[in-house]
Design a protein around this motif. Structure first.
Motif, PDB file in Angstrom:
ATOM      1  N   UNK A  46       0.829  -1.202   0.000  1.00 21.79           N
ATOM      2  CA  UNK A  46       0.000   0.000   0.000  1.00 21.79           C
ATOM      3  C   UNK A  46       0.865   1.255   0.000  1.00 21.79           C
ATOM      4  N   UNK A  47       1.989   1.205   0.720  1.00 19.89           N
ATOM      5  CA  UNK A  47       2.862   2.370   0.809  1.00 19.89           C
ATOM      6  C   UNK A  47       3.445   2.739  -0.552  1.00 19.89           C
ATOM      7  N   UNK A  48       3.833   1.729  -1.354  1.00 18.95           N
ATOM      8  CA  UNK A  48       4.428   2.029  -2.658  1.00 18.95           C
ATOM      9  C   UNK A  48       3.411   1.962  -3.789  1.00 18.95           C
ATOM     10  N   UNK A  49       2.173   1.598  -3.477  1.00 23.59           N
ATOM     11  CA  UNK A  49       1.109   1.659  -4.476  1.00 23.59           C
ATOM     12  C   UNK A  49       1.070   0.479  -5.426  1.00 23.59           C
ATOM     13  N   UNK A  50       1.307  -0.755  -4.922  1.00 26.56           N
ATOM     14  CA  UNK A  50       1.130  -1.946  -5.759  1.00 26.56           C
ATOM     15  C   UNK A  50      -0.366  -2.201  -5.906  1.00 26.56           C
ATOM     16  N   UNK A  51      -0.889  -2.274  -7.128  1.00 27.02           N
ATOM     17  CA  UNK A  51      -2.328  -2.512  -7.305  1.00 27.02           C
ATOM     18  C   UNK A  51      -2.764  -3.820  -6.633  1.00 27.02           C
ATOM     19  N   UNK A  52      -3.946  -3.830  -6.084  1.00 23.42           N
ATOM     20  CA  UNK A  52      -4.452  -4.985  -5.343  1.00 23.42           C
ATOM     21  C   UNK A  52      -4.353  -6.300  -6.123  1.00 23.42           C
ATOM     22  N   UNK A  53      -4.733  -6.343  -7.425  1.00 27.56           N
ATOM     23  CA  UNK A  53      -4.682  -7.626  -8.148  1.00 27.56           C
ATOM     24  C   UNK A  53      -3.274  -8.204  -8.283  1.00 27.56           C
ATOM     25  N   UNK A  54      -2.242  -7.373  -8.124  1.00 26.29           N
ATOM     26  CA  UNK A  54      -0.859  -7.831  -8.311  1.00 26.29           C
ATOM     27  C   UNK A  54      -0.187  -8.259  -7.011  1.00 26.29           C
ATOM     28  N   UNK A  55      -0.840  -8.036  -5.886  1.00 27.35           N
ATOM     29  CA  UNK A  55      -0.137  -8.197  -4.605  1.00 27.35           C
ATOM     30  C   UNK A  55       0.212  -9.632  -4.266  1.00 27.35           C
ATOM     31  N   UNK A  56      -0.612 -10.599  -4.663  1.00 31.41           N
ATOM     32  CA  UNK A  56      -0.277 -11.995  -4.376  1.00 31.41           C
ATOM     33  C   UNK A  56       1.029 -12.386  -5.053  1.00 31.41           C
ATOM     34  N   UNK A  57       1.258 -11.880  -6.267  1.00 33.18           N
ATOM     35  CA  UNK A  57       2.499 -12.192  -6.978  1.00 33.18           C
ATOM     36  C   UNK A  57       3.695 -11.552  -6.277  1.00 33.18           C
ATOM     37  N   UNK A  58       3.536 -10.308  -5.827  1.00 36.24           N
ATOM     38  CA  UNK A  58       4.612  -9.646  -5.098  1.00 36.24           C
ATOM     39  C   UNK A  58       4.907 -10.377  -3.790  1.00 36.24           C
ATOM     40  N   UNK A  59       3.853 -10.811  -3.098  1.00 42.83           N
ATOM     41  CA  UNK A  59       4.040 -11.542  -1.839  1.00 42.83           C
ATOM     42  C   UNK A  59       4.810 -12.836  -2.077  1.00 42.83           C
ATOM     43  N   UNK A  60       4.447 -13.569  -3.123  1.00 42.61           N
ATOM     44  CA  UNK A  60       5.082 -14.856  -3.393  1.00 42.61           C
ATOM     45  C   UNK A  60       6.557 -14.678  -3.746  1.00 42.61           C
ATOM     46  N   UNK A  61       6.848 -13.701  -4.587  1.00 44.11           N
ATOM     47  CA  UNK A  61       8.246 -13.496  -4.992  1.00 44.11           C
ATOM     48  C   UNK A  61       9.087 -12.993  -3.828  1.00 44.11           C
ATOM     49  N   UNK A  62       8.527 -12.134  -3.021  1.00 39.78           N
ATOM     50  CA  UNK A  62       9.256 -11.637  -1.861  1.00 39.78           C
ATOM     51  C   UNK A  62       9.555 -12.770  -0.892  1.00 39.78           C
ATOM     52  N   UNK A  63       8.586 -13.660  -0.674  1.00 44.17           N
ATOM     53  CA  UNK A  63       8.802 -14.801   0.222  1.00 44.17           C
ATOM     54  C   UNK A  63       9.918 -15.697  -0.300  1.00 44.17           C
ATOM     55  N   UNK A  64       9.983 -15.889  -1.626  1.00 44.45           N
ATOM     56  CA  UNK A  64      11.033 -16.708  -2.223  1.00 44.45           C
ATOM     57  C   UNK A  64      12.403 -16.082  -2.019  1.00 44.45           C
ATOM     58  N   UNK A  65      12.509 -14.779  -2.254  1.00 44.89           N
ATOM     59  CA  UNK A  65      13.796 -14.100  -2.146  1.00 44.89           C
ATOM     60  C   UNK A  65      14.320 -14.085  -0.715  1.00 44.89           C
TER      61      UNK A  65
END
Length: 419
Positions: free
Chosen positions: A172-191
């Motif tokens: 929310x702070x950087x403005x990731x659109x809601x539909x994209x957040x699951x992908x960001x969460x998954x990649x961040x968890x992997x890294x």
């Protein structure tokens, strides 16, 4: 004053991925701290480094102008960039090292002041305090859903509470659109999980690609978020595209994973120390002190970024030559008996009575930009969790909890509890 240790430590360097160091860095590095001020260590794929385990030595390396976080700032011959080598050894694709070098976390001097100055306002205590109602709302929503997540009366707090709260806040702070957040969460968890090879390369490549798309999205659709602010043409000293993408990737990964693991580690520590939890329940105003102590006692940051000597330096009685790297072991510094009274004891009143400075968020010019946000999120999360579920308890004995294998972050793979 001790004589400098001029030996070059030709013995086999300490393997920083050793199973015991990863499983329990507090105890394992304590043995090393007691034996020598500095030892040689190695990380897969990187040149050897000096390993610092004592509080005062680490504080010096983090704040003394004779050390730099930017390998390029060392005079003379080219110095191996240990963080870049480490990521390459883990599977980072060629060409992505520029996103390490463009990062606010890897700059020093005037360049660092420029980059940090552009984003510091978004993480000021005032701005973070303004986020607290939203943090509380996200926490409440997640807690509402916990009973339905339980299987056989047991729910995993990492998966269903500690992880989704901070990643939602940073998105929310950087403005990731809601539909994209699951992908960001998954990649961040992997890294942040310590994986290597193609899995890491794919996750990092995907996140960098998504960050480029996010920048273009905010150019076309500016909103009330950090990225839109940084793209505002009124900023005469704007970030380059590479700098902005590097900032996004680092904020999403480094900017939330510490909080995820602090919430999980802190919950486990309080449940395993019922006397401290009872103190907290009796006096809720202790929560900020408790979070500060938890960051010292069971903070997830095992080690900070390497520092490079810009000239020959004696550190902890050891001669560090120009260009050599010093790796600060934060988890060892935060349990150093030379600084902390009874350091292996959890005491949530500790900072009420003293100002013993832990290094969980670093020190000096590179002290964690998001420290206020991490503390506020953790205070909000733990307050809401223990208020909502007063009978919360571990579903297994503490020694049976599974921890991850990332040697940089001391973290739980899961935290099974009964509500």
């Amino acid at each position: 004053m001790p004589e400098p240790d001029t030996t070059r430590a030709d013995d086999e360097p300490l393997d920083l991925a050793d199973e015991e160091l990863v499983r329990d860095p507090f105890t394992s590095f304590a043995h090393i701290r007691e034996r020598a001020s500095m030892v040689r260590g190695r990380v897969r794929g990187a040149d050897p480094m000096w390993v610092a385990t004592r509080h005062d030595d680490i504080r010096t390396a983090m704040n003394d102008p004779r050390f730099t976080i930017d390998a390029k700032a060392c005079p003379g011959a080219s110095v191996a960039h240990r963080t870049e080598q480490t990521w390459q050894g883990r599977g980072m694709r060629p060409g992505y090292e520029k996103y390490l070098r463009a990062s606010i976390f890897d700059a020093d001097g005037a360049d660092h002041r420029r980059l940090r100055g552009l984003v510091a306002a978004a993480f000021s205590p005032r701005r973070v305090a303004a986020l607290r109602p939203r943090i509380d709302a996200i926490a409440a929503e997640l807690l509402d859903g916990l009973p339905d997540r339980a299987e056989g009366g047991v729910v995993d707090l990492v998966e269903h509470f500690a992880r989704p709260l901070p990643i939602t806040v940073i998105c929310e702070l950087i403005g990731v659109p809601e539909p994209d957040r699951d992908r960001w969460r998954a990649r961040s968890a992997t890294l942040s999980a310590g994986v290597c090879g193609a899995e890491l390369g794919d996750a990092l490549g995907g996140m960098v690609g998504d960050a480029h798309v996010l920048v273009e999205h905010h150019k076309a659709h500016p909103g009330d978020d950090l990225i839109s602010d940084l793209l505002d043409p009124l900023h005469h000293d704007r970030l380059s595209t590479d700098e902005l993408v590097a900032l996004i990737v680092n904020l999403v990964v480094a900017g939330h994973i510490t909080t995820v693991n602090l919430i999980a580690n802190g919950t486990e520590a309080l449940l395993a120390h019922p006397d401290q939890l009872a103190l907290l329940r009796a006096d809720p105003t202790l929560m900020p002190h408790a979070v500060d102590e938890l960051m010292r006692y069971c903070g997830p940051v095992v080690r900070a970024l390497p520092r490079y000597a810009t000239r020959d330096v004696t550190l902890g009685g050891t001669e560090v030559r120009t260009g050599e790297a010093v790796l600060p072991i934060v988890s060892a510094a935060n349990r150093d008996p030379a600084v902390f009274t009874d350091p292996d004891r959890l005491d949530i009143t500790r900072t009420r009575h003293s100002r013993e400075p832990h290094l969980g968020f670093g020190h000096g010019a590179h002290r964690c930009l998001g420290a206020h946000l991490a503390q506020e999120e953790t205070v909000g999360a733990l307050t809401a969790l223990f208020d909502r579920f007063p009978d919360l308890r571990l579903a297994v004995e503490p020694e049976r909890l599974r921890r991850g294998t990332n040697p940089v972050n001391w973290h739980l793979k899961a935290l099974p509890v009964r509500l």
